[in-house]
Structure formats: C-alpha cells, structure tokens
Write an enzyme that holds these catalytic residues in place. Sequence first.
Site, short mmCIF file in Angstrom:
data_model
loop_
_atom_site.label_atom_id
_atom_site.label_comp_id
_atom_site.label_asym_id
_atom_site.label_seq_id
_atom_site.Cartn_x
_atom_site.Cartn_y
_atom_site.Cartn_z
CB VAL A 174 -0.92 0.03 1.24
CG1 VAL A 174 -1.82 1.27 1.21
CG2 VAL A 174 -1.77 -1.23 1.32
CB ILE B 151 3.90 5.99 2.30
CG1 ILE B 151 4.09 7.01 1.18
CG2 ILE B 151 3.35 6.66 3.55
CD1 ILE B 151 2.81 7.70 0.76
CD GLU C 294 -0.21 -2.88 -10.30
OE1 GLU C 294 -0.08 -4.10 -10.15
OE2 GLU C 294 0.45 -2.06 -9.64
CE LYS D 136 -1.31 0.21 -4.49
NZ LYS D 136 -0.86 1.17 -5.50
N1 HSE Z 1 0.64 0.50 -10.31
C1 HSE Z 1 0.83 0.92 -8.97
C2 HSE Z 1 0.78 2.43 -8.93
C3 HSE Z 1 2.17 0.43 -8.46
O1 HSE Z 1 0.80 3.06 -9.99
O2 HSE Z 1 0.68 3.00 -7.86
C4 HSE Z 1 2.28 0.47 -6.97
O3 HSE Z 1 1.34 -0.33 -6.35
#
Ligand code: HSE
Length: 437
Positions: free
Chosen positions: A134, A138, A192, A207
């Site tokens: 997540v 951070i 992704e 998330k």
């Molecule tokens: N595809 C995700 C993003 C990568 O752009 O935040 C990190 O989880």
Amino acid sequence: MGEALRVGIAGLGTVGASVVRVLTEKAGELTRQCGRELRVTAVSARSRGKDRGIALDGVAWFDDPVELARKGDIDVFVELIGGDEGPARVAVKAALEAGRHVVTANKALLAAHGLSLAEAAEKKGVLLNYEAAVAGGIPVIKTMRESLAGNTISRVFGILNGTCNYILTRMEQEGISFSDCLADAQRLGYAEADPTFDIEGQDTAHKLSILTSLAFGTRIAPGAIYMEGISNITQADIRAAAELGYRIKLLGVAQRTDSGIEQRVHPTMVPTASVIAQVHGVTNAVAIETDILGELLLSGPGAGGNATASAVIGDLADIAKSRPGFQHGPVFGRPVKELLPYKKAGIRAHAGGYFIRLTVHDRIGVFAAIAKRMADNDISLESIVQHADGQDGADRKTVILVTHETTESAVRKAVEGITRDGHLIDKAQVIRIERAA
Ligand code: HSE
C-alpha cells in the site's frame, strides 16, 4: 552477531532487482542495525539468463516459486510475483504453512485472501509483512498497525495509485492526452501489468480494502467498494475544477458513517489549497483522521523499484530483529478472530458536495429546468457557472454546478430528471467533492 536471515525472493522484476541491489549495497549497515546479516540465498524468476544488473553468484535458482517457498533454504519468502491467484497465492500459502515468514508487495492477493493468509500465519506463529503493498514506500501499514493503536479512526483517504496521479498531474500541468501520459507511466515502470487495474481504480481499491481493515478493525471487504476510474476525466473537467478552486485526484476513501463503513474509489475534487492537492506525479499520500491525534498526512513515493524496495527491506529488517516472544503483532492489527464483521454503507447514502458538468442546448428555459430539478431534490447550490461552448452562435452551453452537502441519491435523481428533460447534448459528468484540510 546472530545467524544470517536467509531470504528467498520470488519475482525479479523492477522491484525484485531493486531489493537485491539495495540488500547488497547496504549489507554492512543492515547487519549492524539488525544484529544479523540479511542474506539472499535463493531466487525464482521466469527467465534465468536475463541481465538484471545484479549479482546472483552463489544464490540458488528455482524455476518454480512454489518449490522455493516449500523447499528453499530460507527463513523468509519474499513474494514479488503479483496477482491474486496462481503462483503468488500458492507460494505464499506454502511458505506460511512451511513455517516461513512472508514479505509481500501483493495488494491484490491480500485484498482477496488476506484473512485466510493471516490465519495461516497466526497458526504457525510467523510474520506476514506487506508494507510495500500500500502506497509504495510510505510506511502507512506500520503507522496504522502499530503507532496509532490508541486512536479511533473516523476516516482514511488518499492518493494510492502513482500511475493515476502521474496521469492527472501531467494532464493538468501540460495539457497532455490521457493515453500519452499512460504510455509514459508504463515506460517508467509505475503501471500494473494490466494498466486497466490502475486506470479503472482496481489497484486503489485493493489498497483501500487493506487500509479499511486496519482503520476500523474490520474483516477485509474489497467487494464492498464503490469504484470509478479516471478514464472519463477530460480537459474540460480539469479546467472547470481549476476555475472553481479544485483539483481532480483519484482518491480511495474509507469513512465511518451512521449506517456503516463507506468505501469508495473515484475521481474527486479536492480544494486546490488543501495539502493533498499539492501531491503530484507518482507521489502517494494517505490522510488519517483520528479522535486523539487529529489529522495525520503521510506522503512519499508510491510506485517504482526503489520506493517499493525500501518498504520490502523495512519488513525484512523487522523480521531479522524479531525473536520468539519479541515479534511484531497480528497481520491486520488484531488477531483474525477479533476482526469485526464489515457493515457496508452504500454509495447512495453518501453525503457530500458534488460537481456537476452539463453540456446543454442553448435554449430558453434550460437553466430554469435544471434549477427546478435541483430544488425538487432538496439540493442547495453553492455556485453555478455557465460558459459558451465552442464557436459563437453554437447551440451549446456548458453549465457547471457545485452543490452544498447533499446525498448521492438526490444527485442521481436530479441528473436523471435533467437527462429525461432532453436538454443534455452529452452525458452529465458528476464528480464528488471531498473535504480535505
Ligand atoms: N501500479 C501501482 C501504482 C504500483 O501506480 O501505484 C504500486 O502499487
């Protein structure tokens, strides 16, 4: 000095290679911090011959990540494969059942199977750490799971997808098209494998479901999330938002309400002066509102190899420092049996302000008809802006309404009424406004 922590890594893409590189470069410092070496003893990836710019001499190679999880000479299995089913799920389950700690960056897996995996970890007394899942680098999981233990959280919201924030930022700052921005995000390694997961809000939803569980002590409920992506956000919306003092962000929001817990992911208008509106590019941010702390805002790099590797290595260091009897707590902040059932508050009950952009025929009575539909649904308007659209004399006007607090149900009924009245040229655009400091 204790015995080395033997680390097996499955998945050597951008993140996996960064993890190996940082573990190599920072080996001395990490050993001093943890009191033992963090040693990569085994890896698994699809292509063995590929040059990843990392040294893997003396490291055992497994073609099958499940074999690595079950039989590797390892204490901790790092899952960087991705996906909520298939090898990632089987391998993580196998590692836990074999009594190995697990570190994963896999939000989709945790959203879908987090509870059963947490039970498997509890049963074996091992750790399942997922800081990288997540908001990238951070440290929000640790913050919510440990540091905010005495707080009652009322709302958690944030920019949880770097790809979407990168796209919206460039669309706003450079007037660049959506598809060009997406192509750049993919090239830079933020997106992704299937970028619709980013664009349509799925990644943010995964998330958010994890943050919701940590915030409210509830069982994970990804299916209860209302979701809209950013693919229908246009330059017209971005310009109108700026004119009215707002900026558009894809937010994930989880909020305690009288009727239950609201979980929603959608493009959102946030006041331009708010702190979250200043979060640009691939940066993520998470705002947490609590009774005793007030509002906490964490922001930092949310995607990319090094940001994610930072979180993975933090999780590995925690495992290296843990001892029987001195081990960080349950996966979702409390034992699985203590997690509360999730009570859903539906989107139609959502209360808040709304931005409504209407492209209408330029005829007498249109404005009055729109105002009537609003009044009939008890919607009070904060502002109304009208623009001539296109060339002089064109039968086309843009009307932008900003409402005071109302409900989703009232807005939907009003927009349905306006649509039935036959004054619209295009589908109405409705964007929720979020209160943000
Ligand atoms: N595809 C995700 C993003 C990568 O752009 O935040 C990190 O989880």
